[in-house]
Design a protein around this motif. Sequence first.
Motif, PDB file in Angstrom:
ATOM      1  N   PRO A  91      16.184 -12.151  66.120  1.00  0.00           N
ATOM      2  CA  PRO A  91      15.996 -10.787  66.639  1.00  0.00           C
ATOM      3  C   PRO A  91      16.162 -10.678  68.153  1.00  0.00           C
ATOM      4  O   PRO A  91      16.323  -9.580  68.668  1.00  0.00           O
ATOM      5  CB  PRO A  91      14.547 -10.466  66.247  1.00  0.00           C
ATOM      6  CG  PRO A  91      13.887 -11.781  66.159  1.00  0.00           C
ATOM      7  CD  PRO A  91      14.921 -12.760  65.680  1.00  0.00           C
TER       8      PRO A  91
ATOM      9  N   ILE B 232      14.198  -0.269  65.302  1.00  0.00           N
ATOM     10  CA  ILE B 232      14.931  -0.725  64.115  1.00  0.00           C
ATOM     11  C   ILE B 232      14.873  -2.249  64.015  1.00  0.00           C
ATOM     12  O   ILE B 232      14.711  -2.817  62.929  1.00  0.00           O
ATOM     13  CB  ILE B 232      16.387  -0.238  64.190  1.00  0.00           C
ATOM     14  CG1 ILE B 232      16.433   1.280  64.166  1.00  0.00           C
ATOM     15  CG2 ILE B 232      17.199  -0.802  63.046  1.00  0.00           C
ATOM     16  CD1 ILE B 232      16.297   1.890  62.829  1.00  0.00           C
ATOM     17  N   THR B 233      14.981  -2.925  65.170  1.00  0.00           N
ATOM     18  CA  THR B 233      14.939  -4.390  65.141  1.00  0.00           C
ATOM     19  C   THR B 233      13.596  -4.886  64.620  1.00  0.00           C
ATOM     20  O   THR B 233      13.539  -5.788  63.780  1.00  0.00           O
ATOM     21  CB  THR B 233      15.179  -4.953  66.549  1.00  0.00           C
ATOM     22  OG1 THR B 233      16.361  -4.383  67.067  1.00  0.00           O
ATOM     23  CG2 THR B 233      15.325  -6.457  66.504  1.00  0.00           C
ATOM     24  N   PHE B 234      12.511  -4.282  65.106  1.00  0.00           N
ATOM     25  CA  PHE B 234      11.186  -4.722  64.647  1.00  0.00           C
ATOM     26  C   PHE B 234      10.976  -4.364  63.174  1.00  0.00           C
ATOM     27  O   PHE B 234      10.341  -5.128  62.430  1.00  0.00           O
ATOM     28  CB  PHE B 234      10.093  -4.116  65.515  1.00  0.00           C
ATOM     29  CG  PHE B 234       9.966  -4.787  66.844  1.00  0.00           C
ATOM     30  CD1 PHE B 234       9.778  -6.163  66.926  1.00  0.00           C
ATOM     31  CD2 PHE B 234      10.034  -4.071  68.024  1.00  0.00           C
ATOM     32  CE1 PHE B 234       9.672  -6.800  68.143  1.00  0.00           C
ATOM     33  CE2 PHE B 234       9.930  -4.700  69.248  1.00  0.00           C
ATOM     34  CZ  PHE B 234       9.749  -6.072  69.304  1.00  0.00           C
ATOM     35  N   ALA B 235      11.506  -3.204  62.740  1.00  0.00           N
ATOM     36  CA  ALA B 235      11.398  -2.844  61.327  1.00  0.00           C
ATOM     37  C   ALA B 235      12.077  -3.896  60.465  1.00  0.00           C
ATOM     38  O   ALA B 235      11.545  -4.343  59.449  1.00  0.00           O
ATOM     39  CB  ALA B 235      12.023  -1.477  61.088  1.00  0.00           C
ATOM     40  N   ARG B 236      13.269  -4.330  60.909  1.00  0.00           N
ATOM     41  CA  ARG B 236      14.028  -5.327  60.144  1.00  0.00           C
ATOM     42  C   ARG B 236      13.310  -6.681  60.181  1.00  0.00           C
ATOM     43  O   ARG B 236      13.274  -7.401  59.195  1.00  0.00           O
ATOM     44  CB  ARG B 236      15.421  -5.439  60.765  1.00  0.00           C
ATOM     45  CG  ARG B 236      16.306  -6.520  60.230  1.00  0.00           C
ATOM     46  CD  ARG B 236      16.821  -6.163  58.859  1.00  0.00           C
ATOM     47  NE  ARG B 236      17.692  -7.220  58.354  1.00  0.00           N
ATOM     48  CZ  ARG B 236      17.237  -8.340  57.814  1.00  0.00           C
ATOM     49  NH1 ARG B 236      15.941  -8.554  57.731  1.00  0.00           N
ATOM     50  NH2 ARG B 236      18.069  -9.249  57.369  1.00  0.00           N
ATOM     51  N   MET B 237      12.708  -6.994  61.337  1.00  0.00           N
ATOM     52  CA  MET B 237      12.065  -8.301  61.506  1.00  0.00           C
ATOM     53  C   MET B 237      10.869  -8.421  60.572  1.00  0.00           C
ATOM     54  O   MET B 237      10.644  -9.467  59.974  1.00  0.00           O
ATOM     55  CB  MET B 237      11.611  -8.428  62.948  1.00  0.00           C
ATOM     56  CG  MET B 237      11.399  -9.818  63.450  1.00  0.00           C
ATOM     57  SD  MET B 237      11.208  -9.743  65.226  1.00  0.00           S
ATOM     58  CE  MET B 237       9.450  -9.699  65.366  1.00  0.00           C
TER      59      MET B 237
ATOM     60  N   LEU C 110      10.417  -6.444  57.919  1.00  0.00           N
ATOM     61  CA  LEU C 110      10.778  -5.824  56.632  1.00  0.00           C
ATOM     62  C   LEU C 110       9.842  -4.664  56.298  1.00  0.00           C
ATOM     63  O   LEU C 110       9.373  -4.519  55.175  1.00  0.00           O
ATOM     64  CB  LEU C 110      10.757  -6.851  55.508  1.00  0.00           C
ATOM     65  CG  LEU C 110      11.925  -7.824  55.491  1.00  0.00           C
ATOM     66  CD1 LEU C 110      11.826  -8.713  54.284  1.00  0.00           C
ATOM     67  CD2 LEU C 110      13.241  -7.096  55.515  1.00  0.00           C
ATOM     68  N   SER C 111       9.537  -3.849  57.325  1.00  0.00           N
ATOM     69  CA  SER C 111       8.642  -2.714  57.130  1.00  0.00           C
ATOM     70  C   SER C 111       9.400  -1.448  57.472  1.00  0.00           C
ATOM     71  O   SER C 111      10.026  -1.362  58.523  1.00  0.00           O
ATOM     72  CB  SER C 111       7.426  -2.870  58.042  1.00  0.00           C
ATOM     73  OG  SER C 111       6.983  -1.613  58.474  1.00  0.00           O
ATOM     74  N   MET C 112       9.367  -0.479  56.584  1.00  0.00           N
ATOM     75  CA  MET C 112      10.126   0.744  56.816  1.00  0.00           C
ATOM     76  C   MET C 112       9.461   1.666  57.830  1.00  0.00           C
ATOM     77  O   MET C 112      10.031   2.691  58.195  1.00  0.00           O
ATOM     78  CB  MET C 112      10.297   1.505  55.497  1.00  0.00           C
ATOM     79  CG  MET C 112      11.057   0.732  54.449  1.00  0.00           C
ATOM     80  SD  MET C 112      12.804   0.751  54.784  1.00  0.00           S
ATOM     81  CE  MET C 112      13.161   2.406  54.308  1.00  0.00           C
ATOM     82  N   ASP C 113       8.247   1.311  58.276  1.00  0.00           N
ATOM     83  CA  ASP C 113       7.553   2.183  59.232  1.00  0.00           C
ATOM     84  C   ASP C 113       8.357   2.345  60.520  1.00  0.00           C
ATOM     85  O   ASP C 113       8.408   3.430  61.091  1.00  0.00           O
ATOM     86  CB  ASP C 113       6.171   1.613  59.538  1.00  0.00           C
ATOM     87  CG  ASP C 113       5.239   1.730  58.352  1.00  0.00           C
ATOM     88  OD1 ASP C 113       5.329   2.749  57.654  1.00  0.00           O
ATOM     89  OD2 ASP C 113       4.451   0.803  58.118  1.00  0.00           O
TER      90      ASP C 113
ATOM     91  N   GLU D  89      11.484   2.372  60.828  1.00  0.00           N
ATOM     92  CA  GLU D  89      12.593   3.301  60.615  1.00  0.00           C
ATOM     93  C   GLU D  89      12.090   4.732  60.538  1.00  0.00           C
ATOM     94  O   GLU D  89      12.775   5.656  60.968  1.00  0.00           O
ATOM     95  CB  GLU D  89      13.347   2.898  59.367  1.00  0.00           C
ATOM     96  CG  GLU D  89      13.661   1.406  59.424  1.00  0.00           C
ATOM     97  CD  GLU D  89      14.840   1.008  58.605  1.00  0.00           C
ATOM     98  OE1 GLU D  89      15.161   1.740  57.676  1.00  0.00           O
ATOM     99  OE2 GLU D  89      15.425  -0.031  58.929  1.00  0.00           O
ATOM    100  N   ALA D  90      10.872   4.926  60.008  1.00  0.00           N
ATOM    101  CA  ALA D  90      10.273   6.260  60.037  1.00  0.00           C
ATOM    102  C   ALA D  90      10.042   6.696  61.483  1.00  0.00           C
ATOM    103  O   ALA D  90      10.296   7.843  61.851  1.00  0.00           O
ATOM    104  CB  ALA D  90       8.970   6.275  59.250  1.00  0.00           C
TER     105      ALA D  90
END
Lengths: 99, 166
Positions: A3, A46-51, A53-56, A58-59
């Motif tokens: 990341p 977005i990077t932290f959401a992907r890291m 795996l939490s959709m928060d 992206e919300a």
Amino acid sequence: MDPRPYLTVAVILFLLGAAGFLVRRNLLVLFLAVELMLNGAGLALITFARMHLSMDGEALFFIMLALAAAESAVGLAMVIAIYRNRHHLDADKLDDLKG
Amino acid sequence: MHDALFWFCASIAVGGALLAMLRREPLKCALSLIASFVALAGLYFLLKSPFPAVLQILLYAGAIMVLIVFVIMFLNDESGAPGKGDISRGGLVLAVLILVPLGWILIRAIWNADLPMMPAAPEDFGTVPAMGEKLFTTWLYPFEVLSLLLLAAMAGAVLLAKKRLD
């Protein structure tokens, strides 16, 4: 997948936006600089959401997008109002509140 | 493959942002920024977030930037024309004093932190159904407040752009 390169790009975008905001004087360019800072924050979200795996994240990105839309609508209306009354867009000359 | 795409998108995103802050005419700044935002959408695709990527292109590079380009062309301001300075000297000093240490700290923090590698994403990560479910369950209240914010911003924009300030 690492990341850190993504976060580095996010920091660079934010810093470029902040530098542009401090250095430039044209109101419209200041506006673009704010958009750039918001996008740097969006990439970090977005990077932290992907890291994690939490959709928060992206919300939150979605909320940031709506915030940017609201900000640009009000901000551009203010730019238009200022240009109508002053006939210039120089942020350094808009110092009425300095006293 | 992933690395090549990352460097491609990241260099366009950073290069476009750099040009946007350096070009003199606001219109060219805005166009460079659009290129930067489209490249950012590419980064979102690489992060397995197709819905944010599409929103980035549709809303950011599309709607918001087109609005800004419209206003730039509508005002057609000459004060940023070649020969006139668009640089605030005090701002330049402030930017160097604040942002250079800030950037150094942030980048060092990122590269020294013990960040986990990104795990393999599940099939539905970042897709429209998954995000819709998240937005209308956990984030329902903020989502509704957001619609209020957009309504208020719309009303405020109409009022501000219409009124003559004396």
